[in-house]
Every structure is written in structure tokens, then in C-alpha cells.
Design an enzyme around this catalytic site. Structure first.
Site, PDB file in Angstrom:
ATOM      1  N   THR A 190       0.847  -1.193   0.000  1.00 43.51           N
ATOM      2  CA  THR A 190       0.000   0.000   0.000  1.00 43.51           C
ATOM      3  C   THR A 190       0.880   1.239   0.000  1.00 43.51           C
ATOM      4  O   THR A 190       2.051   1.182   0.362  1.00 43.51           O
ATOM      5  CB  THR A 190      -0.913   0.046   1.235  1.00 43.51           C
TER       6      THR A 190
ATOM      7  N   ASN B  71      -1.006   3.967   1.259  1.00 43.56           N
ATOM      8  CA  ASN B  71      -1.928   4.714   2.108  1.00 43.56           C
ATOM      9  C   ASN B  71      -1.270   4.920   3.474  1.00 43.56           C
ATOM     10  O   ASN B  71      -1.223   4.001   4.296  1.00 43.56           O
ATOM     11  CB  ASN B  71      -3.251   3.962   2.245  1.00 43.56           C
TER      12      ASN B  71
ATOM     13  N   ASP C 166      -7.684  -5.281   2.250  1.00 41.82           N
ATOM     14  CA  ASP C 166      -8.788  -4.570   1.613  1.00 41.82           C
ATOM     15  C   ASP C 166      -9.888  -4.445   2.645  1.00 41.82           C
ATOM     16  O   ASP C 166     -10.143  -5.388   3.412  1.00 41.82           O
ATOM     17  CB  ASP C 166      -9.287  -5.306   0.367  1.00 41.82           C
ATOM     18  N   THR C 167     -10.495  -3.286   2.696  1.00 39.59           N
ATOM     19  CA  THR C 167     -11.496  -2.992   3.724  1.00 39.59           C
ATOM     20  C   THR C 167     -12.762  -2.457   3.078  1.00 39.59           C
ATOM     21  O   THR C 167     -12.701  -1.681   2.125  1.00 39.59           O
ATOM     22  CB  THR C 167     -10.945  -1.950   4.728  1.00 39.59           C
TER      23      THR C 167
ATOM     24  N   PHE D 252      -9.621   8.819   8.712  1.00 38.64           N
ATOM     25  CA  PHE D 252      -9.768   8.970   7.266  1.00 38.64           C
ATOM     26  C   PHE D 252     -10.973   8.152   6.813  1.00 38.64           C
ATOM     27  O   PHE D 252     -11.611   7.448   7.602  1.00 38.64           O
ATOM     28  CB  PHE D 252      -8.489   8.504   6.548  1.00 38.64           C
TER      29      PHE D 252
ATOM     30  N   ASP E 295     -14.507   7.319   8.709  1.00 41.75           N
ATOM     31  CA  ASP E 295     -14.367   7.494  10.160  1.00 41.75           C
ATOM     32  C   ASP E 295     -15.289   8.564  10.743  1.00 41.75           C
ATOM     33  O   ASP E 295     -15.812   8.386  11.852  1.00 41.75           O
ATOM     34  CB  ASP E 295     -12.915   7.810  10.523  1.00 41.75           C
TER      35      ASP E 295
ATOM     36  N   LYS F 202      -9.220   4.398  18.955  1.00 41.30           N
ATOM     37  CA  LYS F 202      -9.804   3.679  17.828  1.00 41.30           C
ATOM     38  C   LYS F 202      -9.429   2.205  17.863  1.00 41.30           C
ATOM     39  O   LYS F 202     -10.254   1.335  17.540  1.00 41.30           O
ATOM     40  CB  LYS F 202      -9.352   4.314  16.509  1.00 41.30           C
TER      41      LYS F 202
ATOM     42  N   HIS G 123     -11.427  -2.791  13.389  1.00 39.81           N
ATOM     43  CA  HIS G 123     -11.425  -3.969  12.534  1.00 39.81           C
ATOM     44  C   HIS G 123     -10.007  -4.282  12.067  1.00 39.81           C
ATOM     45  O   HIS G 123      -9.604  -5.435  12.000  1.00 39.81           O
ATOM     46  CB  HIS G 123     -12.325  -3.713  11.321  1.00 39.81           C
ATOM     47  N   ARG G 124      -9.270  -3.233  11.736  1.00 35.94           N
ATOM     48  CA  ARG G 124      -7.910  -3.420  11.226  1.00 35.94           C
ATOM     49  C   ARG G 124      -6.998  -4.000  12.308  1.00 35.94           C
ATOM     50  O   ARG G 124      -6.181  -4.877  12.046  1.00 35.94           O
ATOM     51  CB  ARG G 124      -7.367  -2.092  10.684  1.00 35.94           C
TER      52      ARG G 124
END
Length: 197
Positions: free
Chosen positions: A8, A10, A69-70, A149, A152, A172, A177-178
Site C-alpha cells: 500500500t 496509504n 482490503d477494507t 480517514f 471514520d 480507535k 477492525h484493522r
């Protein structure tokens, strides 16, 4: 120190992941590795898209790597935006426009339950492994907060009254989930280190 190549560029995702990885793991992005490509995400599932990204980089570098991937899945929208989350309002990946479109879609819906689902794909010694993390929650009536981001500002995780964008990374990660997926991946990597798998 074990280096992991993360497929990534990101930086938001890199920061979240580096924040929860044990200190003896070091994440390298594509940019750090001198790889400047945009990998397409053409598939209908998070698993397939995550594999596409990891496999592409593994074939280029032959180095152990991982990708993710989310998707944000909204129940009253039959799971949309789902795998199309990043480009929900257009190919330019505009976070604000994505949020605005989703709120418009939910304007007349009573059910605002949703979940973030992330899938990590790790390619290690030519073997493929998947790790999933899910965070249940609801979609707010309007954006709240300036952190984070993506979606959120409009996602409120179950167990909190605050959106992800009102939380710092540590807050967070109590729900993320991450982080759940990363914890599973780290447990797997640690088990390899200790000869348990």
C-alpha cells in the site's frame, strides 16, 4: 527486527498498523521499497482484492508481503458500499464525497447498522494466509470529528458514542477492525517464530 512489505501507499493505514505491531516488526510501504504502481482492485470480494495486491507485489519482489482490503457494509443498503467503499462516489477516492453520498442514501432509512470488515492477505514463503477483522457499529446522522480517514467521521463503533474520527489511534484501536485482523496476523507470525505451526 522482522521487515514486512505492506502492499500500500496509504499512509493512514501504515500508521494504524505500525501503531499496533510489536516493536520487532518494521513495516515498509511500496514507496519505501521504490515501487510506484497503482494496483487495481477489480474483484467483488475483499479477499480477492487483497490477494491481488499481495500477489502482484510478491511476484515483483519475491519478498514476504501483505496487503489488505477494507469495506464498509451497511445493512439497509444490502451491504453497500462494501468492496466499492473507496470509490463509492467516484474513481477519485474522495472521502468527503463518499461520506456525503452514503448519508444521502440513508436519509430515509431507519436501520443505520453497519460494520467495517477488513481482510489481510499475507504471502509468506509462497504460502497464502488470510486474516479477517470486523467492527460492528452504526452510521451517524452527520459527520463528527477530524481524526482518521475514509468513513471514520460517520461510523460509530458498537460500545461507543463517538465516531472513529473523534478518537485518537489508541482509542480507535480498542474497536478497530484493522487491529483485530493485525492481531491475528501477528499471532500467526509469532507462532512461526516459536515453531508452533
Amino acid at each position: 527486527m522482522q521487515t514486512l512489505l505492506f502492499a500500500t501507499n496509504n499512509q493512514h493505514k501504515v500508521e494504524e498498523i505500525q501503531n499496533v505491531l510489536p516493536a520487532h516488526y518494521h513495516v515498509i510501504t511500496l514507496r519505501n521499497a521504490g515501487i510506484d504502481i497503482e494496483i487495481e482492485e477489480p474483484y467483488d470480494t475483499l479477499e480477492e482484492n487483497a490477494h491481488k495486491k499481495a500477489h502482484t507485489i510478491f511476484e515483483m519482489t519475491r519478498k514476504n508481503c501483505f496487503s489488505e482490503d477494507t469495506g464498509l457494509e451497511v445493512d439497509s443498503l444490502e451491504g453497500a458500499p462494501g468492496v466499492k467503499s473507496a470509490r463509492y462516489a467516484g474513481i477519485e477516492r474522495d472521502y468527503k464525497k463518499n461520506n456525503e453520498k452514503l448519508l444521502q442514501e440513508l436519509a430515509n432509512k431507519n436501520d443505520r447498522t453497519a460494520r467495517f470488515r477488513t481482510v489481510f492477505c499475507l504471502i509468506m514463503d509462497n504460502h497464502v494466509h488470510y486474516f479477517e477483522g470486523i467492527c460492528e457499529g452504526t452510521i451517524a446522522l452527520a459527520p463528527k470529528g477530524i481524526q482518521g480517514f475514509g468513513y471514520d467521521p460517520i461510523f460509530i463503533p458498537k460500545g461507543s458514542n463517538h465516531s472513529f474520527a473523534e478518537m485518537n489511534i489508541a482509542e480507535k484501536n480498542k474497536f478497530s477492525h484493522r487491529k483485530k485482523a493485525i492481531d491475528k496476523m501477528v499471532a500467526f507470525l509469532e507462532s512461526l517464530q516459536h515453531g508452533k505451526s
